[in-house]
Scaffold this motif. Sequence first.
Motif, mmCIF file in Angstrom:
data_model
loop_
_atom_site.group_PDB
_atom_site.id
_atom_site.type_symbol
_atom_site.label_atom_id
_atom_site.label_comp_id
_atom_site.label_asym_id
_atom_site.label_seq_id
_atom_site.Cartn_x
_atom_site.Cartn_y
_atom_site.Cartn_z
ATOM 1 N N UNK A 159 -43.593 -19.542 0.036
ATOM 2 C CA UNK A 159 -43.076 -20.574 0.927
ATOM 3 C C UNK A 159 -42.261 -19.873 2.009
ATOM 4 N N UNK A 160 -42.533 -20.215 3.262
ATOM 5 C CA UNK A 160 -41.869 -19.558 4.384
ATOM 6 C C UNK A 160 -40.903 -20.540 5.034
ATOM 7 N N UNK A 161 -39.675 -20.074 5.274
ATOM 8 C CA UNK A 161 -38.706 -20.885 6.011
ATOM 9 C C UNK A 161 -37.882 -19.959 6.889
ATOM 10 N N UNK A 162 -37.333 -20.491 7.947
ATOM 11 C CA UNK A 162 -36.554 -19.642 8.825
ATOM 12 C C UNK A 162 -35.977 -20.382 10.006
ATOM 13 N N UNK A 163 -35.536 -19.604 10.985
ATOM 14 C CA UNK A 163 -34.843 -20.139 12.155
ATOM 15 C C UNK A 163 -35.270 -19.345 13.381
ATOM 16 N N UNK A 164 -35.484 -20.052 14.478
ATOM 17 C CA UNK A 164 -35.924 -19.422 15.726
ATOM 18 C C UNK A 164 -34.992 -19.839 16.855
ATOM 19 N N UNK A 165 -34.749 -18.910 17.786
ATOM 20 C CA UNK A 165 -33.937 -19.227 18.962
ATOM 21 C C UNK A 165 -34.698 -18.823 20.210
ATOM 22 N N UNK A 166 -34.900 -19.759 21.120
ATOM 23 C CA UNK A 166 -35.548 -19.507 22.401
ATOM 24 C C UNK A 166 -34.661 -20.043 23.523
ATOM 25 N N UNK A 167 -35.176 -19.999 24.749
ATOM 26 C CA UNK A 167 -34.423 -20.542 25.883
ATOM 27 C C UNK A 167 -34.201 -22.050 25.747
ATOM 28 N N UNK A 168 -35.012 -22.691 24.895
ATOM 29 C CA UNK A 168 -34.927 -24.138 24.750
ATOM 30 C C UNK A 168 -34.022 -24.561 23.593
ATOM 31 N N UNK A 169 -33.487 -23.607 22.861
ATOM 32 C CA UNK A 169 -32.597 -23.922 21.752
ATOM 33 C C UNK A 169 -33.123 -23.389 20.427
ATOM 34 N N UNK A 170 -32.567 -23.916 19.354
ATOM 35 C CA UNK A 170 -32.931 -23.474 18.014
ATOM 36 C C UNK A 170 -33.983 -24.397 17.399
ATOM 37 N N UNK A 171 -34.811 -23.825 16.533
ATOM 38 C CA UNK A 171 -35.818 -24.597 15.806
ATOM 39 C C UNK A 171 -35.879 -24.100 14.375
ATOM 40 N N UNK A 172 -36.055 -25.023 13.442
ATOM 41 C CA UNK A 172 -36.321 -24.645 12.051
ATOM 42 C C UNK A 172 -37.796 -24.315 11.905
ATOM 43 N N UNK A 173 -38.110 -23.423 10.983
ATOM 44 C CA UNK A 173 -39.500 -23.012 10.737
ATOM 45 C C UNK A 173 -39.821 -23.257 9.267
ATOM 46 N N UNK A 174 -40.952 -23.890 9.024
ATOM 47 C CA UNK A 174 -41.427 -24.138 7.667
ATOM 48 C C UNK A 174 -42.904 -23.773 7.609
#
Length: 222
Positions: A28-43
Amino acid sequence: MKEKSGVTRYLEHELTLSFIKNSVGGYNVSGRSKTDFGHSDIKGLMTRDGKMRFAKLAAAPAAAPVAAAPAPRERPAPKVRNGSSKAKGKGNNEVWGKAEKLLKQLENHDRNQSFWFTQPAEDQGQAYLDRIKEPMDFKRIAKALRKRNYASLGDFARDVRLCFSNAKEYNFMSSHPAHLAANALGDLFEEKFARLEAWAANRPKEVARPAAAAPRAAPRAA
């Protein structure tokens, strides 16, 4: 490199992923991403052959808000939830045995799909529990079936459907593996449950045997 029309390129400034081994040999993969548009959760999911499928979970744009899902219909507090033996499904072992078999068929149909629903809902993390107000999973349903805690097949079906609706509400992107699995297993469940309901409605009812007549007393000698 030439950009496609209507496509905007952006950089991942931060990307953190964690991998937790699941019961089917993948992760199971989970995480966090940050781009110019803000943060996103990853599943997502990494299968045993190393293929990865994941999605970013982001809030809908303010200009086009997603219509709120209708509030789930409240079920009256069933006696099965407070341990009342009067409402339990005891005495219908054949019916509940078939319900247990149906749940097992869902689990075994495709392990890459069913694992989303066999893990305890409470293990999904606080973000999940903050959003999903009535968590449900196959293990909890199996336990209720074993204890004959359901008052009717309808109560059993409600909990199974709740597993799928929760998955689609939390993983709202239709391409997310959990969303796809909920649709596929949901269709399979409805097909098999319709047969179970029809069988239960038409099965012969048990007829109570009349009590044996009391033996007649022997006549007294004159």
